[in-house]
Design a protein around this motif. Structure first.
Motif, PDB file in Angstrom:
ATOM      1  N   HIS A 193      -8.054  -3.873   1.026  1.00 25.06           N
ATOM      2  CA  HIS A 193      -7.571  -2.861   2.134  1.00 25.06           C
ATOM      3  C   HIS A 193      -8.176  -2.131   1.652  1.00 25.06           C
ATOM      4  O   HIS A 193      -7.538  -0.527   1.933  1.00 25.06           O
ATOM      5  CB  HIS A 193      -5.976  -3.401   1.552  1.00 25.06           C
ATOM      6  CG  HIS A 193      -5.206  -2.441   2.394  1.00 25.06           C
ATOM      7  ND1 HIS A 193      -5.145  -3.005   3.791  1.00 25.06           N
ATOM      8  CD2 HIS A 193      -4.217  -0.682   2.335  1.00 25.06           C
ATOM      9  CE1 HIS A 193      -3.738  -1.777   4.227  1.00 25.06           C
ATOM     10  NE2 HIS A 193      -3.695  -0.733   2.979  1.00 25.06           N
ATOM     11  N   CYS A 247       0.892  -0.437  -0.238  1.00 30.24           N
ATOM     12  CA  CYS A 247      -0.324   0.105   0.269  1.00 30.24           C
ATOM     13  C   CYS A 247       0.640   1.683  -0.538  1.00 30.24           C
ATOM     14  O   CYS A 247       1.399   1.396   1.067  1.00 30.24           O
ATOM     15  CB  CYS A 247      -1.488  -0.740   1.515  1.00 30.24           C
ATOM     16  SG  CYS A 247      -2.072   1.391   1.195  1.00 30.24           S
ATOM     17  N   PRO A 286      -4.973   1.852   7.922  1.00 31.03           N
ATOM     18  CA  PRO A 286      -5.127   2.363   8.684  1.00 31.03           C
ATOM     19  C   PRO A 286      -4.729   3.929   8.054  1.00 31.03           C
ATOM     20  O   PRO A 286      -3.710   4.788   9.488  1.00 31.03           O
ATOM     21  CB  PRO A 286      -3.967   1.506   9.919  1.00 31.03           C
ATOM     22  CG  PRO A 286      -3.176   1.116   9.064  1.00 31.03           C
ATOM     23  CD  PRO A 286      -3.821   1.364   7.518  1.00 31.03           C
TER      24      PRO A 286
HETATM   25 ZN   LIG Z   1      -2.950   0.888   3.688  1.00 24.81          ZN
END
Ligand SMILES: [Zn+2]
Length: 259
Positions: free
Chosen positions: A50, A38, A55
């Motif tokens: 995802h 990511c 986060p």
């Molecule tokens: Zn991520």
């Protein structure tokens, strides 16, 4: 009963099923096909799920902003007051707890909550919504001054959900683009440093006298310097070497002699 996106009217200005699913599938398929980390939180093996669970603080901040806009829309679109309260809360939890676990949920909304929990949060975000929601909102609209039909309300609501998903997708792609640019710059810098390390060993007699100052630079500083300065020095010393050979041999340099 499951209220799927394809139950939304596809004419009269509503979002079509094809468009909604194409968007949702696009988000999943493209992420799955890359098998990379990511660009925001560096999670390895970034997969389709995802996208809505990253986060990263920036991603979540955008998510919160979009949910706030949805909340405002709910309030001004004759939404049942309890739905206006629980839907943003449910969305913000990003699947970490069930809809049926939201505090002070009325008995009337429990069938919707239990059914939606079976369908799942990720599916909810791409428009797979329990038919109980439509039924509940339908009764509310009947008793309100709104002229909006429940199908129009559902279409607009699902459009708002997909807008949130799309926002995450755009944020992720912009980050990925910058990450790629960064890695290209790092590769350029590595190549330049290798070139500098090679050219450090040029002897003063290999360049014209007026260019020997190029060999007097602080190499440690040059290695840590800006890409532009490094580029300038590499090109300048190469040009000086060519000039040096011309003076020595009085001819044009051989092909590839300056590389
Ligand atoms: Zn991520």
């Amino acid at each position: 009963m499951l209220f799927l996106v394809n139950q939304i009217c596809s004419d009269s200005g509503c979002l079509s099923r094809a468009r909604l699913f194409a968007q949702a599938k696009e988000h999943g398929t493209l992420v799955r096909s890359e098998h990379t980390s990511c660009p925001n939180c560096q999670t390895k093996q970034e997969d389709a799920s995802h996208l809505l669970h990253c986060p990263d603080a920036g991603r979540f901040s955008l998510f919160r902003t979009e949910v706030k806009k949805l909340e405002e829309w709910l309030c001004k679109s004759h939404t049942d007051p309890e739905l206006s309260r629980i839907l943003p809360l449910y969305i913000l939890r990003r699947g970490e707890s069930n809809l049926s676990e939201i505090q002070y949920l009325s008995r009337d909304l429990q069938p919707f909550a239990f059914e939606q929990d079976l369908i799942g949060w990720d599916n909810f975000m791409i428009g797979q919504i329990s038919g109980q929601l439509r039924q509940y909102q339908y009764v509310h609209l009947l008793n309100s001054p709104s002229i909006m039909s429940v199908d129009d309300w559902m279409a607009a609501f699902i459009g708002k959900l997909l807008h949130i998903v799309h926002g995450q997708w755009i944020y992720r792609n912009v980050s990925k683009h910058h990450e790629k640019l960064g890695s290209i710059r790092r590769a350029e810098r590595r190549e330049l440093l290798m070139e500098i390390d090679r050219l450090i060993h040029v002897r003063p007699e290999e360049v014209p006298e007026e260019s020997t100052f190029l060999l007097e630079v602080d190499f440690a500083r040059l290695r840590k310097g800006e890409l532009t300065s490094q580029n300038y020095w590499v090109h300048a010393i190469k040009a000086a070497m060519v000039a040096g050979r011309r003076r020595t041999f009085g001819t044009s340099p051989r092909r590839g002699a300056d590389s």
